[in-house]
Design a protein around this motif. Structure first.
Motif, short mmCIF file in Angstrom:
data_model
loop_
_atom_site.label_atom_id
_atom_site.label_comp_id
_atom_site.label_asym_id
_atom_site.label_seq_id
_atom_site.Cartn_x
_atom_site.Cartn_y
_atom_site.Cartn_z
N GLY A 122 -3.84 -16.47 -37.01
CA GLY A 122 -2.49 -16.18 -36.52
C GLY A 122 -2.13 -14.71 -36.51
O GLY A 122 -0.97 -14.36 -36.34
N THR A 123 -3.11 -13.84 -36.66
CA THR A 123 -2.82 -12.40 -36.65
C THR A 123 -3.31 -11.75 -35.36
O THR A 123 -4.03 -12.36 -34.57
N TRP A 124 -2.92 -10.49 -35.22
CA TRP A 124 -3.29 -9.74 -34.03
C TRP A 124 -4.14 -8.53 -34.41
O TRP A 124 -4.14 -8.10 -35.55
N ARG A 125 -4.81 -7.99 -33.43
CA ARG A 125 -5.55 -6.73 -33.60
C ARG A 125 -4.94 -5.70 -32.67
O ARG A 125 -4.73 -5.96 -31.49
N MET A 126 -4.65 -4.55 -33.24
CA MET A 126 -4.11 -3.45 -32.43
C MET A 126 -4.76 -2.16 -32.89
O MET A 126 -5.05 -2.01 -34.07
N THR A 127 -4.91 -1.22 -31.98
CA THR A 127 -5.50 0.05 -32.39
C THR A 127 -4.39 1.02 -32.78
O THR A 127 -3.25 0.90 -32.31
#
Lengths: 606, 278
Positions: free
Chosen positions: B154-159
């Motif tokens: 349920g998490t996201w990846r962002m730079t």
């Protein structure tokens, strides 16, 4: 005709910092009709000032971290006076509460693989604080605020409560006034969540704003609820001390987390001189190891600057008292030195600590990338507060709940940095949910008009007396109280001094009863200050009495006449209640024994 | 136990043996006069107060001294006193400022310092204005709506660079000084048609949020009135958080509106590539 407007809610949330907003969101999501009352505009509460980060064992940076380690760290930091159930729930639930913020739009700094980055902080074994530079609190409060305003919550901005109303030993509502027009508002409700924050304005050197006058604690006490651990006040080790007008403004612990060191007048890194026994195994014994820790070396132990706040504050005081302080009565906090270690040090500091850079540049003419800061302890946080049940956050008064700083239990004798932002998320949500459930499960209550009229009469009394004559002004009484508490019930305490403080509080309470104000009821800060005084006096008395009672030194409470920690005292919380004669009564409430599973965690993490 | 002592770099401090902090400001005069607007919804006037001045003082300190010693009912908003909450906005010598971050040493104290409320908002009392319009405007903006999570948990990846771009806008402390100085609001009073720079920054933060999938471009053009902004950059100049409001927020939003509504080729392409947004 009554001289007030009436509002009906299922749940009334008091305070719109992180805990209040989170409680309001949770109560609303549970189907309750929610009112949210706050003293300032939305988004201005103290949460906005939190800098370092929110503690949650996400284990994104160090996979050895887990809720068990976070739990053990919190208990160790609190010297085992914590409500262990709260410490457990907090450690278990904080990661979900942080991830939930991301789902609501919060943007934390990132790890190289795109997850939430975590930083080191005092008392936390592993890098644990999710953060946004050094403005994490702003990110959090804005995220909660921007989420809450779409949830159908009735927001009453710039509204201050003066009394909780009860019906047969249950909460029935509250009376407040709006600042703008000075008109009274009657809130009828089935449950109340107090999320009013701290008591910092009882002291002259504080990082807290005008709002933190112990309203929630005093309102709860006045309505018959119990307070606990009031002797434990946190003095943050690093506040600004020069120039005089900025004295007390916070300098984030993040400075030390990024490699900043504390130096005395001789340039000596004095924190290595006294490392407490229970932290010796976790603390670096040389500067090289400490530096490696701040740079993410997992084999290194943390530098002594990142010991708990109570200890660091006392160490600074020791340097000052023994003549090794800085010119304005503090010590030096140096981050500029890292240029000897890092090639792009200046850019790095500005990137990691932008608001500290800005704050010192603007307010003190100091460039922290080249020059050490002068810092000293500042009143920051109260670990004590309203006594609550660990699971539900209900107080000892039916229908009354409390969350965040105004509640007691999670932090025990000393709070770890970063644990307040996670506290308010975890227990704000719980308080909101259980308050909504209480409202659903209990029949309506009746507001006693006699109580309302009495509260209105008391609130208007300062106008009846008028300004001038022989009475003193509200600001003078407040300043006298702050100066006295700072001097007599501060970081280092003794019984004779605190006995004098009690006399002083009684004298100032008499003066407060005579305070008169000029002008009319529209946005009149003199009147507002006059109405804050009884709250400040109540909580000052509670702090002082509890501090006299606890004849040992532990966490934020240091007794010069009893400098050692006494295991006997580790078995009790001191609880304050209003007696039937109206006087403040103290009792020692035994701490329930730790369940075997939690005891085992503490043992394995030693 | 450490024995090495670490000396901070002394080159900048001018100190030799012992550490001394540098405080380059000259001694200020012992007192200064503040010409403060006192009044309410019906009107008011400037009133002079003379108060003592100590090193490092900011305008808010002077107001607080006056409040404590001379005018208990002087109305002023404040909270953090450190430029983080955006409560103490006012016009100091005619310039929109946070009073807590305006040093007296920056002002000519030989003449009275005027302190007035923000003029774009209705007065309530003294330095306090009715800023409730801003809170209503925000609720007209479509809220954050994230894409489906990237990971099973349920998490996201962002730079970090993607996050950095938006964090500039999220630095906003809602002091509303940009709204105060915006001529569309201040002079033309187009509060019904135009949301103002603060909320264009808010929309930019949402539109450029790496996870957001809501589309606010049509609203920008119509409900939010972005066309009224003619890029005089007054808002950028007064922003205490140094957000590059016009260049980084408003102009890119204007470009999106142009792309969406005024670019025929772009419209054709969009028909074929509907689904996500830039």
């Amino acid at each position: 005709m009554p001289d007030y407007q009436t509002f009906d809610h299922d749940v009334l949330v008091v305070g719109a910092g992180g805990a209040g907003l989170r409680a309001a969101i949770a109560a609303s999501a549970a189907g309750a009709k929610v009112g949210l009352v706050c003293k300032s505009l939305l988004g201005k509460a103290h949460t906005v000032m939190a800098e370092g980060g929110v503690a949650a064992a996400l284990a994104n940076v160090d996979d050895r971290d887990s809720w068990r380690v976070h739990f053990a760290d919190t208990m160790r930091g609190g010297q085992y006076l914590n409500n262990w159930r709260m410490a457990e729930l907090h450690a278990r639930e904080a990661p979900d509460r942080v991830r939930e913020l991301e789902a609501w739009g919060a943007l934390f700094d990132r790890t190289p693989d795109g997850r939430i980055l975590q930083r080191n902080f005092g008392g936390h074994k592993y890098p644990r604080l999710a953060h946004v530079g050094d403005r994490t609190g702003l990110e959090m409060i804005r995220t909660l605020q921007d989420h809450a305003v779409y949830q159908g919550i009735d927001v009453h901005m710039e509204c201050t409560l003066v009394r909780l109303l009860t019906d047969g030993g249950r909460v029935a509502g509250a009376l407040g006034y709006d600042r703008e027009r000075g008109r009274f508002r009657l809130f009828r409700c089935r449950a109340i969540v107090l999320a009013t924050g701290g008591i910092g304005r009882a002291y002259s050197i504080t990082s807290n704003s005008w709002e933190y006058t112990g309203d929630g604690q005093a309102l709860a006490y006045g309505a018959g609820a119990a307070l606990q651990d009031m002797e434990f006040v946190q003095f943050h080790p690093t506040g600004m001390i020069w120039p005089p007008s900025v004295r007390g403004i916070l300098v984030t612990e993040g400075v030390r987390g990024e490699g900043g060191v504390l130096l005395n007048r001789q340039g000596k890194r004095f924190m290595f001189d006294d490392i407490p026994e229970n932290y010796r195994n976790q603390t670096a014994d040389n500067e090289e190891e400490g530096w490696r820790y701040t740079q993410g070396d997992k084999s290194a132990r943390r530098p002594p600057e990142l010991l708990t706040r109570d200890h660091v504050a006392r160490s600074i005081l020791r340097e000052v008292r023994e003549g090794r302080g800085s010119p304005h009565g503090g010590v030096f906090l140096d981050i500029a030195w890292i240029k000897r270690r890092l090639p792009q040090a200046r850019e790095h500091i500005i990137k990691k600590l932008p608001s500290m850079y800005h704050q010192f540049k603007q307010l003190a003419d100091i460039d922290i990338t080249t020059t050490p800061m002068e810092v000293g302890p500042t009143t920051h946080y109260v670990m004590g507060g309203i006594r609550v049940d660990g699971d539900t956050q209900r107080s000892t008064l039916p229908g009354l709940f409390a969350a965040g700083e105004c509640a007691a239990g999670l932090h025990g004798a000393n709070r770890l940095g970063g644990n307040s932002l996670s506290d308010l998320l975890v227990f704000g949500k719980r308080a909101g949910e259980f308050a909504a459930a209480f409202a659903r499960e209990h029949a309506g209550v009746t507001v006693d008009s006699g109580q309302v009229e009495d509260a209105v009469r008391c609130a208007l009394a300062p106008f009846e007396r008028g300004a001038g004559a022989d009475g003193r002004g509200p600001y003078q009484v407040q300043q006298d109280l702050q100066t006295m508490m700072q001097e007599l019930v501060g970081i280092v305490r003794t019984e004779p001094e605190m006995a004098r403080a009690l006399d002083g509080i009684a004298r100032l309470a008499e003066q407060a009863r005579q305070v008169g104000v000029a002008g009319n009821r529209e946005y009149n800060p003199g009147w507002h200050t006059a109405l804050d005084l009884p709250n400040l006096l109540t909580i000052s008395e509670a702090v002082t009495r509890a501090a006299i009672e606890r004849r040992e030194s532990r966490g934020g409470h240091f007794r010069e006449d009893f400098p050692e920690k006494d295991p006997t005292w580790g078995k009790f919380n001191i609880v304050v209640r209003r007696g039937s004669d109206g006087r403040m009564q103290l009792s020692r409430e035994p701490i329930p024994p730790l369940p075997a599973e939690l005891a085992a965690i503490i043992e394995e993490q030693k | 136990m450490a024995t090495e002592t670490l000396k901070p770099d002394l080159a900048d401090t001018g100190a030799s043996e012992e550490l001394e902090p540098p405080h380059r400001q000259p001694d200020p005069p012992a007192t200064a006069t503040f010409r403060v607007w006192r009044g309410d919804r019906e009107g008011g006037q400037l009133v002079d107060y003379t108060t003592s001045v100590s090193p490092g003082m900011v305008v808010l300190d002077a107001i607080h001294q006056i409040q404590a010693d001379q005018a208990n009912d002087l109305a002023v908003r404040w909270n953090c006193k450190a430029g983080k909450c955006g409560s103490c906005s006012a016009e100091v010598n005619g310039m929109p400022k946070l009073m807590c971050m305006t040093r007296l040493s920056e002002l000519p104290l030989e003449k009275p310092v005027t302190v007035e409320p923000m003029r774009s908002f209705p007065p309530v009392k003294d330095l306090v204005t009715d800023v409730s319009w801003n809170f209503r405007v925000k609720t007209r903006i479509k809220p954050f709506r994230p894409r489906a999570p990237d990971a099973a948990d349920g998490t996201w990846r962002m730079t970090q660079p993607d996050v950095d771009r938006v964090q500039e806008f999220r630095k906003c402390i809602e002091c509303f000084l940009c709204q105060d100085v915006c001529h569309v609001l201040r002079d033309h009073q187009l509060q019904e048609e135009f949301i103002g720079p603060r909320f264009l920054v808010h929309v930019a933060a949402l539109e450029m949020h790496p996870l957001d999938v809501e589309d606010r471009v049509a609203d920008l053009r119509r409900a939010h009135g972005i066309g009224y902004c003619n890029i005089t950059k007054c808002c950028t100049q007064v922003c205490p958080e140094h957000i590059t409001i016009t260049d980084n927020a408003i102009i890119p939003l204007k470009e999106r509106v142009v792309d969406e509504f005024f670019d025929p080729l772009g419209r054709v392409l969009k028909v074929f590539s509907r689904g996500g947004k830039a």
